[in-house]
Design a protein around this motif. Structure first.
Motif, PDB file in Angstrom:
ATOM      1  N   SER A   1      -0.433  54.118  14.323  1.00 16.69           N
ATOM      2  CA  SER A   1      -0.435  53.317  13.102  1.00 16.69           C
ATOM      3  C   SER A   1       0.979  52.824  12.868  1.00 16.69           C
ATOM      4  N   CYS A   2       1.092  51.810  12.062  1.00 15.49           N
ATOM      5  CA  CYS A   2       2.397  51.210  11.805  1.00 15.49           C
ATOM      6  C   CYS A   2       2.844  51.459  10.369  1.00 15.49           C
ATOM      7  N   SER A   3       4.080  51.867  10.254  1.00 10.97           N
ATOM      8  CA  SER A   3       4.705  51.991   8.925  1.00 10.97           C
ATOM      9  C   SER A   3       5.552  50.742   8.724  1.00 10.97           C
TER      10      SER A   3
ATOM     11  N   ASN B   1       7.738  42.906  12.940  1.00  7.84           N
ATOM     12  CA  ASN B   1       8.629  42.737  11.787  1.00  7.84           C
ATOM     13  C   ASN B   1       9.355  44.020  11.398  1.00  7.84           C
ATOM     14  N   GLY B   2       9.821  44.759  12.410  1.00  4.12           N
ATOM     15  CA  GLY B   2      10.617  45.947  12.147  1.00  4.12           C
ATOM     16  C   GLY B   2       9.819  47.169  11.756  1.00  4.12           C
TER      17      GLY B   2
ATOM     18  N   LEU C   1       1.726  40.666   8.707  1.00  5.28           N
ATOM     19  CA  LEU C   1       1.575  39.752   7.576  1.00  5.28           C
ATOM     20  C   LEU C   1       2.623  40.037   6.505  1.00  5.28           C
ATOM     21  N   PRO C   2       3.196  38.990   5.967  1.00  6.47           N
ATOM     22  CA  PRO C   2       4.148  39.198   4.863  1.00  6.47           C
ATOM     23  C   PRO C   2       3.398  39.562   3.585  1.00  6.47           C
ATOM     24  N   THR C   3       4.001  40.430   2.792  1.00  8.25           N
ATOM     25  CA  THR C   3       3.406  40.821   1.524  1.00  8.25           C
ATOM     26  C   THR C   3       3.532  39.674   0.541  1.00  8.25           C
TER      27      THR C   3
ATOM     28  N   ASN D   1       7.670  44.110   2.028  1.00  9.57           N
ATOM     29  CA  ASN D   1       7.298  42.701   2.139  1.00  9.57           C
ATOM     30  C   ASN D   1       6.462  42.379   3.378  1.00  9.57           C
ATOM     31  N   PHE D   2       5.980  43.425   4.104  1.00 12.68           N
ATOM     32  CA  PHE D   2       5.074  43.185   5.244  1.00 12.68           C
ATOM     33  C   PHE D   2       3.924  44.178   5.174  1.00 12.68           C
ATOM     34  N   PHE D   3       2.768  43.745   5.637  1.00 14.83           N
ATOM     35  CA  PHE D   3       1.612  44.620   5.671  1.00 14.83           C
ATOM     36  C   PHE D   3       0.713  44.178   6.831  1.00 14.83           C
ATOM     37  N   GLY D   4      -0.442  44.827   6.964  1.00 14.70           N
ATOM     38  CA  GLY D   4      -1.346  44.544   8.072  1.00 14.70           C
ATOM     39  C   GLY D   4      -1.340  45.687   9.070  1.00 14.70           C
ATOM     40  N   GLU D   5      -2.328  45.712   9.950  1.00 12.32           N
ATOM     41  CA  GLU D   5      -2.447  46.788  10.933  1.00 12.32           C
ATOM     42  C   GLU D   5      -1.210  46.922  11.785  1.00 12.32           C
TER      43      GLU D   5
END
Length: 223
Positions: free
Chosen positions: A170-172, A157-158, A184-186, A176-180
């Motif tokens: 790690s992902c930044s 998701n970008g 997942l959408p926020t 409106n998105f989260f998760g490792e």
């Protein structure tokens, strides 16, 4: 003097007659069959019947010890090894990956520590495999790679991949998105609302201090 000579001749004559009349003195010792050396690889013993018996050297068999006993008959070589018969012995030619007098031992190819950069070695039959840590690849984990480059779709998701210590990542995530992996959408619910359902969320909203039928309702939620 003549009398003495006469007595000696008489004694000799008597002895001759005795020998001639006694069968035990007529027995002639004929050579046994061992004189022909019939035992090829053994010791020959004459028997009372005029025959012989062979006592074979180790590794030989047969009436005259003429046959090399097949020490490979019991199939002593394990794990596909080939048996070569010898004299009272055998030799195993082991298949690749095995060793030992009967090819009973699997050679541990990991004993030479072939895996680099803290890779973990797993022994196989005539082979091995290296389980490489993050950031390394190759048969022996000899090649370094940037996990963020190799796994370009790691962050969803970008999201942006950030390289960390020991080639960890790690992902930044975008808003409106989260998760490792930003997968997942926020939850979009505001003012203490609770998200219900996935991936299409509904908000379960609080309505503290909301009046209904002139009654104050506390700590309740409504959709």
């Amino acid at each position: 003097m003549v009398y003495f000579l006469y007595q000696s001749l008489a004694a000799c004559f008597y002895l001759a007659l005795t020998i001639a009349s006694d069968p035990q003195y007529l027995k002639v010792e004929l050579p046994g069959s061992c004189i022909m050396q019939p035992c090829v690889h053994g010791v020959c013993i004459d028997t009372a019947s005029g025959g012989h018996q062979c006592f074979c050297q180790n590794g030989y068999t047969g009436l005259n010890c003429q046959t090399n006993y097949d020490d490979c008959r019991s199939e002593p070589c394990l794990n596909g090894g080939s048996c070569i018969d010898g004299i009272d012995t055998f030799t195993c030619v082991c298949d690749q990956g095995y060793t030992g007098s009967t090819c009973e031992t699997d050679i541990n190819e990991c004993l030479s520590d072939p895996c680099l950069n803290n890779g973990l070695c797993e022994d196989l039959i005539n082979s091995y495999i290296c389980h490489c840590p993050l950031g390394f690849t190759g048969i022996n984990c000899e090649h370094y790679y940037n996990i963020c480059v190799i796994e370009s779709d790691l962050c969803k998701n970008g999201g942006s991949c950030i390289l960390g210590p020991s080639n960890t990542s790690s992902c930044s995530c975008l808003p409106n998105f989260f998760g490792e992996n930003c997968e997942l959408p926020t939850c979009p619910c505001e003012r203490g609302g609770i998200c219900v359902g996935e991936p299409e969320f509904s908000c379960l909203c609080p309505f503290e201090c909301r009046f209904k039928d002139q009654t104050l309702l506390m700590n309740k939620y409504y959709l």
